[in-house]
Design a protein around this motif. Structure first.
Motif, PDB file in Angstrom:
ATOM      1  N   ASP A   1       0.800  -1.226   0.000  1.00 18.89           N
ATOM      2  CA  ASP A   1       0.000   0.000   0.000  1.00 18.89           C
ATOM      3  C   ASP A   1       0.833   1.277   0.000  1.00 18.89           C
ATOM      4  O   ASP A   1       0.352   2.320  -0.467  1.00 18.89           O
ATOM      5  CB  ASP A   1      -0.936   0.005   1.215  1.00 18.89           C
ATOM      6  N   PHE A   2       2.064   1.201   0.529  1.00 18.45           N
ATOM      7  CA  PHE A   2       2.862   2.420   0.653  1.00 18.45           C
ATOM      8  C   PHE A   2       4.200   2.348  -0.079  1.00 18.45           C
ATOM      9  O   PHE A   2       4.948   3.320  -0.084  1.00 18.45           O
ATOM     10  CB  PHE A   2       3.107   2.738   2.137  1.00 18.45           C
ATOM     11  N   GLY A   3       4.500   1.208  -0.681  1.00 23.82           N
ATOM     12  CA  GLY A   3       5.735   1.094  -1.455  1.00 23.82           C
ATOM     13  C   GLY A   3       5.639   1.849  -2.773  1.00 23.82           C
ATOM     14  O   GLY A   3       4.600   2.428  -3.115  1.00 23.82           O
ATOM     15  N   LEU A   4       6.732   1.837  -3.521  1.00 25.04           N
ATOM     16  CA  LEU A   4       6.730   2.509  -4.820  1.00 25.04           C
ATOM     17  C   LEU A   4       5.702   1.864  -5.748  1.00 25.04           C
ATOM     18  O   LEU A   4       5.480   0.652  -5.683  1.00 25.04           O
ATOM     19  CB  LEU A   4       8.117   2.417  -5.457  1.00 25.04           C
ATOM     20  N   PRO A   5       5.091   2.642  -6.618  1.00 24.35           N
ATOM     21  CA  PRO A   5       4.151   2.064  -7.585  1.00 24.35           C
ATOM     22  C   PRO A   5       4.834   0.978  -8.415  1.00 24.35           C
ATOM     23  O   PRO A   5       5.987   1.123  -8.816  1.00 24.35           O
ATOM     24  CB  PRO A   5       3.761   3.271  -8.457  1.00 24.35           C
ATOM     25  N   ASN A   6       4.134  -0.108  -8.631  1.00 25.74           N
ATOM     26  CA  ASN A   6       4.629  -1.239  -9.412  1.00 25.74           C
ATOM     27  C   ASN A   6       5.819  -1.949  -8.772  1.00 25.74           C
ATOM     28  O   ASN A   6       6.495  -2.748  -9.422  1.00 25.74           O
ATOM     29  CB  ASN A   6       5.017  -0.789 -10.836  1.00 25.74           C
ATOM     30  N   SER A   7       6.086  -1.657  -7.496  1.00 23.85           N
ATOM     31  CA  SER A   7       7.173  -2.346  -6.797  1.00 23.85           C
ATOM     32  C   SER A   7       6.702  -3.710  -6.313  1.00 23.85           C
ATOM     33  O   SER A   7       5.570  -3.867  -5.842  1.00 23.85           O
ATOM     34  CB  SER A   7       7.625  -1.508  -5.597  1.00 23.85           C
ATOM     35  N   ARG A   8       7.562  -4.701  -6.420  1.00 22.49           N
ATOM     36  CA  ARG A   8       7.216  -6.037  -5.945  1.00 22.49           C
ATOM     37  C   ARG A   8       7.112  -6.046  -4.422  1.00 22.49           C
ATOM     38  O   ARG A   8       7.884  -5.367  -3.736  1.00 22.49           O
ATOM     39  CB  ARG A   8       8.277  -7.049  -6.382  1.00 22.49           C
ATOM     40  N   VAL A   9       6.174  -6.786  -3.899  1.00 26.21           N
ATOM     41  CA  VAL A   9       6.010  -6.919  -2.450  1.00 26.21           C
ATOM     42  C   VAL A   9       6.888  -8.077  -1.985  1.00 26.21           C
ATOM     43  O   VAL A   9       6.538  -9.250  -2.151  1.00 26.21           O
ATOM     44  CB  VAL A   9       4.529  -7.162  -2.086  1.00 26.21           C
ATOM     45  N   THR A  10       8.043  -7.731  -1.426  1.00 30.31           N
ATOM     46  CA  THR A  10       9.021  -8.748  -1.029  1.00 30.31           C
ATOM     47  C   THR A  10       9.467  -8.496   0.417  1.00 30.31           C
ATOM     48  O   THR A  10      10.569  -7.995   0.661  1.00 30.31           O
ATOM     49  CB  THR A  10      10.242  -8.715  -1.964  1.00 30.31           C
ATOM     50  N   PRO A  11       8.635  -8.820   1.400  1.00 27.69           N
ATOM     51  CA  PRO A  11       9.006  -8.549   2.791  1.00 27.69           C
ATOM     52  C   PRO A  11      10.261  -9.300   3.247  1.00 27.69           C
ATOM     53  O   PRO A  11      10.889  -8.903   4.224  1.00 27.69           O
ATOM     54  CB  PRO A  11       7.778  -9.000   3.581  1.00 27.69           C
ATOM     55  N   GLN A  12      10.630 -10.374   2.538  1.00 23.62           N
ATOM     56  CA  GLN A  12      11.845 -11.096   2.929  1.00 23.62           C
ATOM     57  C   GLN A  12      13.094 -10.239   2.775  1.00 23.62           C
ATOM     58  O   GLN A  12      14.087 -10.459   3.480  1.00 23.62           O
ATOM     59  CB  GLN A  12      11.997 -12.386   2.112  1.00 23.62           C
TER      60      GLN A  12
ATOM     61  N   GLN B   1      12.166 -20.834   3.056  1.00 26.02           N
ATOM     62  CA  GLN B   1      13.336 -21.115   3.884  1.00 26.02           C
ATOM     63  C   GLN B   1      13.228 -20.420   5.242  1.00 26.02           C
ATOM     64  O   GLN B   1      13.578 -20.990   6.281  1.00 26.02           O
ATOM     65  CB  GLN B   1      14.612 -20.681   3.161  1.00 26.02           C
ATOM     66  N   LEU B   2      12.741 -19.194   5.246  1.00 22.74           N
ATOM     67  CA  LEU B   2      12.570 -18.466   6.500  1.00 22.74           C
ATOM     68  C   LEU B   2      11.515 -19.145   7.372  1.00 22.74           C
ATOM     69  O   LEU B   2      11.680 -19.264   8.588  1.00 22.74           O
ATOM     70  CB  LEU B   2      12.166 -17.019   6.219  1.00 22.74           C
ATOM     71  N   ALA B   3      10.450 -19.596   6.746  1.00 21.18           N
ATOM     72  CA  ALA B   3       9.392 -20.266   7.497  1.00 21.18           C
ATOM     73  C   ALA B   3       9.882 -21.590   8.065  1.00 21.18           C
ATOM     74  O   ALA B   3       9.621 -21.919   9.238  1.00 21.18           O
ATOM     75  CB  ALA B   3       8.176 -20.490   6.598  1.00 21.18           C
ATOM     76  N   ALA B   4      10.607 -22.363   7.256  1.00 24.07           N
ATOM     77  CA  ALA B   4      11.104 -23.665   7.702  1.00 24.07           C
ATOM     78  C   ALA B   4      12.088 -23.528   8.856  1.00 24.07           C
ATOM     79  O   ALA B   4      12.140 -24.380   9.757  1.00 24.07           O
ATOM     80  CB  ALA B   4      11.756 -24.398   6.535  1.00 24.07           C
ATOM     81  N   ALA B   5      12.856 -22.438   8.843  1.00 18.69           N
ATOM     82  CA  ALA B   5      13.865 -22.227   9.888  1.00 18.69           C
ATOM     83  C   ALA B   5      13.265 -21.631  11.159  1.00 18.69           C
ATOM     84  O   ALA B   5      13.939 -21.553  12.183  1.00 18.69           O
ATOM     85  CB  ALA B   5      14.972 -21.319   9.358  1.00 18.69           C
ATOM     86  N   GLY B   6      12.024 -21.184  11.090  1.00 21.91           N
ATOM     87  CA  GLY B   6      11.437 -20.494  12.238  1.00 21.91           C
ATOM     88  C   GLY B   6      12.143 -19.178  12.520  1.00 21.91           C
ATOM     89  O   GLY B   6      12.312 -18.774  13.682  1.00 21.91           O
TER      90      GLY B   6
END
Length: 320
Positions: free
Chosen positions: A91-102, A130-135
């Motif tokens: 909602d607040f990132g650059l327009p057309n920017s990929r949503v990549t919270p990782q 990978q982040l989810a599997a590692a906790g």
């Protein structure tokens, strides 16, 4: 502690503590935290810096502010991080920017303010699976969190991030989403609990402003604005507004005292409250967007302003 230069997301960075590279932040103080936030670098795409890191930092500050005195474990597991930060980036990132919270989850480590636990040093950015599997868990390091739990440092940090790294974002909307709505204006929000100003029960708690103090303030300046000198004429008199430098509302909880008041015209009251202008220690009034000096604050001989309140407001504007 030795310092090295690192490359994060393809950018050259200033020296950072080695400990910050591996998810264990070093001993840092307020100056280190604010200096890092001031010089925060971001991935550049199409000549524009990504907003992922500053948005994530505001979200993390909002979580610290919500603790309300508790100092428990502030690291957040990946699944919660993705569910809360992902929509903010969308909602607040650059327009057309990929949503990549990782990316901010992992790459904020190099700031020296951010810890990641549960996953070893990884070549490249770990995938969500990978982040989810590692906790994996992430958040401000212990020392950075300690600094940002303090109200003045938190106010300056929020001002720095918004002014320097998110100038084109709707500040009020973003801060509301991350639980920091009171920092969207100098007046703040009305607190739900007792603060530094006495409260009376109405339909909600409201600061019990001293109307005699407001009247005295306006009479002292004969309703002339301390910034521009204008006197707004009405049909039978003149009009001015008493503005608190450090707002009475939460999270600022400033005092209702003459040393925390300015006499302003409506236009400059709004500009001061919404951080369009700020006051230097030498009383010069600057435009926040350009840094240009527009006025010199007018002071009555009997009006002694507390510089601590001026510094607090200036910090909210992103300046020291």
């Amino acid at each position: 502690m030795p310092l090295i230069r690192v490359t994060d997301e393809g950018l050259r960075r200033p020296p950072v503590p080695l400990a910050g590279l591996f998810g264990v932040t070093a001993n840092i103080g307020e100056a280190d935290v604010l200096g890092t936030l001031r010089n925060l670098r971001a991935h550049i795409k199409d000549r524009r810096p990504s907003r992922h890191k500053p948005i994530t930092l505001l979200w993390a500050i909002g979580r610290l502010a919500a603790e309300q005195g508790r100092t428990g474990d502030h690291l957040v597991e990946w699944q919660t991080f993705r569910e809360e930060v992902g929509p903010l980036l969308r909602d607040f990132g650059l327009p057309n920017s990929r949503v990549t919270p990782q990316y901010p989850f992992w790459h904020l480590r190099s700031s020296g303010l951010w810890d990641v636990e549960g996953i070893d040093t990884h070549e490249g950015t770990p995938t969500p699976s990978q982040l989810a599997a590692a906790g994996a868990r992430a958040g401000f390091g212990k020392d950075a969190a300690k600094v940002l739990r303090r109200s003045p440092a938190r106010a300056e940090a929020i001002g720095l991030i918004c002014s320097r790294h998110l100038p084109d974002v709707d500040r009020a909307a973003l801060l509301k989403r991350v639980g920091l709505a009171g920092y969207a204006s100098a007046s703040g929000e009305l607190p739900d609990r007792e603060g530094s100003v006495p409260r009376r029960r109405h339909t909600s708690f409201r600061p019990d402003r001293d109307t005699r103090l407001v009247r005295h303030m306006k009479e002292m300046y004969d309703d002339a604005c301390q910034v521009c000198g204008a006197r707004v004429e009405t049909s039978d008199s003149h009009y001015s507004e008493a503005a608190h430098i450090r707002g009475l509302g939460a999270p600022h909880l400033g005092p209702d005292q003459l040393s925390n008041l300015l006499c302003l015209c409506p236009n400059h009251h709004i500009e001061f409250d919404r951080f369009a202008i700020y006051i230097e220690e030498d009383w010069k009034v600057r435009r926040n967007s350009t840094g240009a000096v527009e006025y010199e604050l007018k002071l009555h001989a009997d009006h002694v302003i507390d510089q601590d309140h001026i510094r607090y407001h200036r910090a909210l504007c992103g300046h020291r």
